[in-house]
Write an enzyme that holds these catalytic residues in place. Structure first.
Site, PDB file in Angstrom:
ATOM      1  CE1 TYR A 231      -3.615   2.659   0.784  1.00 41.18           C
ATOM      2  CE2 TYR A 231      -2.029   3.449   2.402  1.00 41.18           C
ATOM      3  CZ  TYR A 231      -3.184   3.627   1.662  1.00 41.18           C
ATOM      4  OH  TYR A 231      -3.894   4.795   1.796  1.00 41.18           O
ATOM      5  CE  LYS A 235      -3.410   5.420  -1.546  1.00 42.74           C
ATOM      6  NZ  LYS A 235      -4.444   5.967  -2.464  1.00 42.74           N
ATOM      7  CB  THR A 266     -13.184   5.967   6.869  1.00 47.59           C
ATOM      8  OG1 THR A 266     -12.251   4.864   6.907  1.00 47.59           O
ATOM      9  CG2 THR A 266     -12.488   7.194   6.302  1.00 47.59           C
TER      10      THR A 266
END
Length: 327
Positions: A231, A235, A266
């Site tokens: 990840y 990015k 979130t």
């Protein structure tokens, strides 16, 4: 070294006499002279939105066409990927409030329950519209066709927020090639193919435009206690992709920047906290503000980067991480 000047009584009298004899200086008239209504506004505060029922709702809402006009997105057409929920949907709503017509793209068959009320508010209160289309950014042919159809329908293409992305926390020793490739395909290739399709429309209509890719502070640092090498690498790729597309497309009047958020609470992160409850306590201690961010705290960044307020900004990464990476 400071120089002081000593005045005597005689010198004061001479200065006073000179001021009396000298002609009065004319005060330059400013380029925008205040009208009586503007002078009254200074004492009464900002005017209320027009009450005339025939007024354009987009112009009436918050007076956006008159206040800080460089942030105004009225009549602009903007795409937001990953906008079925979460950060993407929050940013879509901010763009609507700035006056844009927004097309939300996401791989979910149906957007979240928050989507419909925002679409209704856009039509009834904001004088604009919010649309939803299901698409996986890995389906490049369909993605290009959808974006071309939007351009043909609207007759323009002005902006893109690329917020679609996935996350997987797995030790590097256990990561499969399939999982790593899926991460890169969605987060990097998906962003690039979306940007490519939007740029073709921008060039076709000749109006230029602005793009903002959602990267992450994790694209610049390794997160302590967070095991997500693929990840973070993806990015970092998004940040570098933004710089390179900016360098290629600047000649077409297309600006490309990235936003690097810090930790955002979130629904997905709330689920993560159930598995790793200690992170709710430790993550806030890792930034200078001692708290976690909310999706709403990135609304202004989206409007800023897609509007003329950032007209001389391209190839840049806007890091909004509470000071996490500034220690």
């Amino acid at each position: 070294m400071a120089i002081s000047r000593v005045f005597t009584r005689a010198s004061f009298r001479a200065l006073a006499q000179r001021a009396t004899l000298a002609p009065a200086r004319q005060t330059p008239i400013p380029s925008r002279a205040f009208t009586a209504s503007q002078q009254a506004q200074q004492t009464r505060g900002p005017p209320s939105p027009p009450s005339d029922d025939t007024a354009d709702p987009a112009q009436a809402y918050l007076g956006t066409t008159k206040r800080l006009p460089e942030f105004n997105l009225t009549k602009k057409v903007v795409l937001v990927t990953g906008a079925a929920r979460g950060l993407g949907l929050v940013q879509a709503e901010a763009l609507l409030e700035a006056g844009a017509t927004v097309y939300a793209l996401d791989r979910l068959s149906e957007p979240s329950e928050l989507f419909a009320p925002i679409a209704e508010r856009a039509a009834k209160e904001l004088g604009t519209s919010l649309h939803y289309t299901q698409i996986d950014t890995r389906d490049v042919a369909a993605l290009h066709a959808i974006i071309a159809d939007i351009g043909a329908k609207e007759g323009r293409m002005d902006g893109l927020i690329a917020a679609a992305g996935i996350q997987q926390e797995t030790p590097a020793l256990e990561y499969s090639a399939e999982d790593a490739n899926r991460m890169f395909q969605v987060n990097i290739t998906g962003t690039m193919m979306t940007a490519q399709a939007v740029a073709k429309q921008m060039i076709k209509f000749g109006n230029g435009g602005s793009m903002a890719f959602i990267a992450s502070m994790s694209g610049s640092v390794a997160n302590r206690g967070l095991i997500c090498s693929a990840y973070n690498a993806s990015k970092a790729g998004v940040i570098q992709l933004g710089r390179n597309l900016a360098s290629e497309w600047g000649e077409h009047g297309i600006r490309v920047n990235t936003i690097s958020p810090g930790y955002i609470v979130t629904q997905m992160v709330e689920e993560l906290f159930k598995e790793y409850p200690e992170r709710r306590e430790t993550w806030p201690t890792q930034n200078m503000l001692g708290k976690l961010s909310k999706p709403e705290e990135y609304r202004g960044a989206a409007v800023f980067l897609l509007s003329d307020a950032s007209s001389f900004m391209t190839g840049a990464d806007l890091r909004i991480d509470g000071g996490h990476t500034a220690w």
